[in-house]
Design an enzyme around this catalytic site. Sequence first.
Site, mmCIF file in Angstrom:
data_model
loop_
_atom_site.group_PDB
_atom_site.id
_atom_site.type_symbol
_atom_site.label_atom_id
_atom_site.label_comp_id
_atom_site.label_asym_id
_atom_site.label_seq_id
_atom_site.Cartn_x
_atom_site.Cartn_y
_atom_site.Cartn_z
ATOM 1 C CG HIS A 118 -1.549 1.319 1.551
ATOM 2 N ND1 HIS A 118 -2.553 1.857 0.798
ATOM 3 C CD2 HIS A 118 -1.300 2.220 2.538
ATOM 4 C CE1 HIS A 118 -2.910 3.033 1.310
ATOM 5 N NE2 HIS A 118 -2.161 3.279 2.367
ATOM 6 C CG ASP A 124 6.948 18.635 -25.916
ATOM 7 O OD1 ASP A 124 7.023 18.186 -24.754
ATOM 8 O OD2 ASP A 124 6.433 17.997 -26.843
ATOM 9 C CD1 TRP A 162 6.921 3.276 4.385
ATOM 10 C CD2 TRP A 162 8.154 4.081 2.693
ATOM 11 N NE1 TRP A 162 7.328 4.547 4.720
ATOM 12 C CE2 TRP A 162 8.082 5.071 3.694
ATOM 13 C CE3 TRP A 162 8.866 4.369 1.524
ATOM 14 C CZ2 TRP A 162 8.710 6.304 3.590
ATOM 15 C CZ3 TRP A 162 9.493 5.611 1.425
ATOM 16 C CH2 TRP A 162 9.409 6.554 2.447
ATOM 17 C CB SER A 215 10.668 6.258 -13.745
ATOM 18 O OG SER A 215 9.586 7.124 -13.867
ATOM 19 C CB SER A 216 11.983 9.565 -9.725
ATOM 20 O OG SER A 216 10.982 8.705 -9.316
ATOM 21 C CG HIS A 268 12.732 14.278 6.380
ATOM 22 N ND1 HIS A 268 11.678 13.866 7.161
ATOM 23 C CD2 HIS A 268 12.561 15.596 6.179
ATOM 24 C CE1 HIS A 268 10.911 14.908 7.431
ATOM 25 N NE2 HIS A 268 11.421 15.969 6.849
ATOM 26 C CD GLU A 277 10.202 9.926 -2.247
ATOM 27 O OE1 GLU A 277 11.186 10.226 -2.940
ATOM 28 O OE2 GLU A 277 9.076 9.685 -2.719
ATOM 29 C CE1 TYR A 329 8.937 17.897 4.749
ATOM 30 C CE2 TYR A 329 11.191 18.649 4.816
ATOM 31 C CZ TYR A 329 10.001 18.373 5.458
ATOM 32 O OH TYR A 329 9.899 18.567 6.804
ATOM 33 C CB SER A 352 1.143 28.749 -4.305
ATOM 34 O OG SER A 352 1.639 28.241 -3.097
ATOM 35 C CG HIS A 412 12.634 13.876 12.262
ATOM 36 N ND1 HIS A 412 12.497 15.121 11.734
ATOM 37 C CD2 HIS A 412 12.082 13.036 11.360
ATOM 38 C CE1 HIS A 412 11.893 15.039 10.554
ATOM 39 N NE2 HIS A 412 11.630 13.790 10.320
ATOM 40 C CG HIS A 413 12.015 9.705 9.802
ATOM 41 N ND1 HIS A 413 10.697 9.642 9.446
ATOM 42 C CD2 HIS A 413 12.534 10.775 9.171
ATOM 43 C CE1 HIS A 413 10.429 10.651 8.608
ATOM 44 N NE2 HIS A 413 11.520 11.359 8.440
ATOM 45 C CB THR A 431 5.836 24.681 7.197
ATOM 46 O OG1 THR A 431 7.025 23.927 6.949
ATOM 47 C CG2 THR A 431 4.663 23.942 6.610
ATOM 48 C CE LYS A 451 6.356 26.858 0.601
ATOM 49 N NZ LYS A 451 5.764 27.463 -0.573
ATOM 50 N NE ARG A 464 4.030 3.032 11.124
ATOM 51 C CZ ARG A 464 4.931 3.636 10.339
ATOM 52 N NH1 ARG A 464 5.935 4.280 10.862
ATOM 53 N NH2 ARG A 464 4.817 3.595 9.031
#
Lengths: 183, 48, 527
Positions: free
Chosen positions: C79, C108, C144, C171-172, C255, C257, C259, C270, C304-305, C330, C333, C452
């Site tokens: 998932h 293009d 994941w 690809s990315s 991390h 990622e 963002y 925006s 922090h993870h 943040t 924003k 979890r």
Amino acid sequence: MVTTLPGPGQDDYRFILRPDRSLSWRGNLLFVGSVAAISFSIGIGFAVIGLWLVLPFAGLEIGLLTIGLYLTVLRRHQVEVISIRHDEVEIARGVDRPGSQPRETTTFPRAWVRVAYRRAEHPWYPCRLVLGAHGREIEIGDFLHVAERRSCATALGNMLGWRDMKSMPGDDDCGHRWVDDNN
Amino acid sequence: MMTMNPVQEDSVRKQRTRRMAIGLGVLAIAFYIGFILMSVFVYSNPTP
Amino acid sequence: MSEATTHDAHDHHDHGPAKGLMRWVTTTNHKDIGTLYLLFSLLMFFVGGAMAMVIRAELFAPGMQIVDPYFFNQMTTNHALIMIFGAVMPAFVGLANWLLPMMIGAPDMALPRMNNWSFWILPFAFSMLIGTLFMDGGAPAAGWTIYPPLVLQTGDAFPFMIFAIHMMGISSVMGAINVIATILNMRAPGMTLMKMPLFVWTWLITAYLLIAVMPVLAGAVTMLLTDKYFHTSFFTAAGGGDPVMYQHIFWFFGHPEVYILILPAFGIVSQIIPTFARKQLFGYSSMVYATASIAFLSFIVWAHHMFTVGMPVAGELFFMYATMLIAVPTGVKVFNWVSTMWKGSMTFETPMLFALGFVVLFTIGGFSGLMLAIAPSDFQYHDTYFVVAHFHYVLVTGAIYAIMAGTYYWLPKWTGHMYNETLGKWHFWLSTITVNILFFPQHFLGLAGMPRRIPDYSVQFAEFNMISSIGGFAFGLSQLMFAYIVISTIRGGKKASDQVWDGAKGLEWTLPSPPPYHSFTEAPEVK
């Protein structure tokens, strides 16, 4: 972008055709340099603590980025110079860079050269601006916007003469509309 | 309905937005506070 | 007009695009590729969503009812992988493909053939990943984050998953290179960097992040592969390696990622809020600098993870403070969005509703993120449902809400048809109510100690899990409306005008709806 310059002789002209471009060679180089510096610092940092497999991937990726940007910059720095002289029309193609030579030059006799602005074979694509004489043809300005192509075609056609053109194709024939939304 | 000029239309729209924002805000706060109170209730009565 | 002459034209699509299916396979057009990306991401959203339904069904009540625990773990793992790499990222790349050239006045993308490649790798990558469900030993089930040593116990699926992740990464990276090359080199005259729409800015910074961290992911998963099959011991303690190092390297990628998953969403919001507030965006340049600061900070907060892994106190403090710093840009924003709306003449069409939903609900996710950033408290929250609630608030009501807002906003431009506004509003309200019923109680579950990634739980968690599951099923069903609205808008509907929204500003709105296959017959004029 089309720039028209009066040439050295009395009825000489020069048309300089360039695509839009928003960053110089140097700017691109600096960008790749800064990205490479960061990626390699990360890669080397991990290599120092023994996780050296990040570095080769960083190298591959920066290589790909460099090639991608190089090709883009090359394409964005194309230039076509159409020099209309007393007795000939010369089309020179090359890369817009100080000191570089034209890569390809075609010459037509001025008296015989004709201009065509015609539909592409599929309505999705923009109309093409073509110069030709004696059964030879060359397309110019394929990187221009349609409106620029049109005005360039008009200027050249009026100066050099048209090749079997009864009327200019309208914008709607030139890739203006994507889907047939007339129904 | 009376026709309104753009200035009137604008001020009516602003008023309506204000009322709607206050209403929805109150609703949302009630939703979250209610939910949180529910959790306090659920977890302050542990099954023996 | 006769055309019986040879000509010297280079690289021309003289015969027009290929017909039928081959058109989509061979296309190099940014609009076609954007469409492919978006439809692919919609499909993956439902595949990943189906897995979420399995998870919520099993968690509906305590005890084991529907699936066995190992399959449950396969569901949570896949998932996540599918939603992150298959739904959210391709949706952003699809939006970038469609919009970046139109927004900066380019015909293009810079590298159209590479663009085709970067899309067509994805279906193979995900077929392979989903295919692992049918292999001996099942699909990967280690989460994941694929931490060793657990992930090394994966069965036949292991190398396929690694290869699939490599393909997604390639690809990315190709997508990011294309975005960078396009934005840097193909802007129309007058489109200076500080005039670019914010969606373009946020994507430029996202692409930069992608380039910086993708090799780290590639290296990390390759080292897992060599640990399992080539007797290296990067992460195996028995051979002198360190499994905790994997966590560091993974989150050094992970991390930034997250963002990558949220910055383009900031860009979309925006674009939308000024349109429907009929005001200019408040603090444009502070938005750009805030985005850049968030990107910079993303590189120095990864640990922090893993506060509970056993770090020196100095480390805990550094990562705690650095993480809290992110709240500053943040906050800038969020305040800018609110100030944009302040005294604006607002209307609430579906894109605006989703954008407002984003601002409110993403902020809830942001605040729970701040709670998690406090290292001593994180010892309590770590690995609980509180974390699950937090990242679903930022990813579902953050990233996915922004993608939906963007879809409703630009769909009339893409298709030339208006979507059904009433259905759109229903979709928004149903989603917003159910998503809160789905994820809000998970905060309570987490605070009360529910871990979890477990298929069964003790009875004190029963009520909120049941509420959450009901919310989950309802949210899942509501998304069918989205698919219906999108497909029916593609097939027909009321004609959309070129500007579509009366407050819309920017080059893409100067083009016809739908835009021509090749944009910008006129040289775009930047105001």
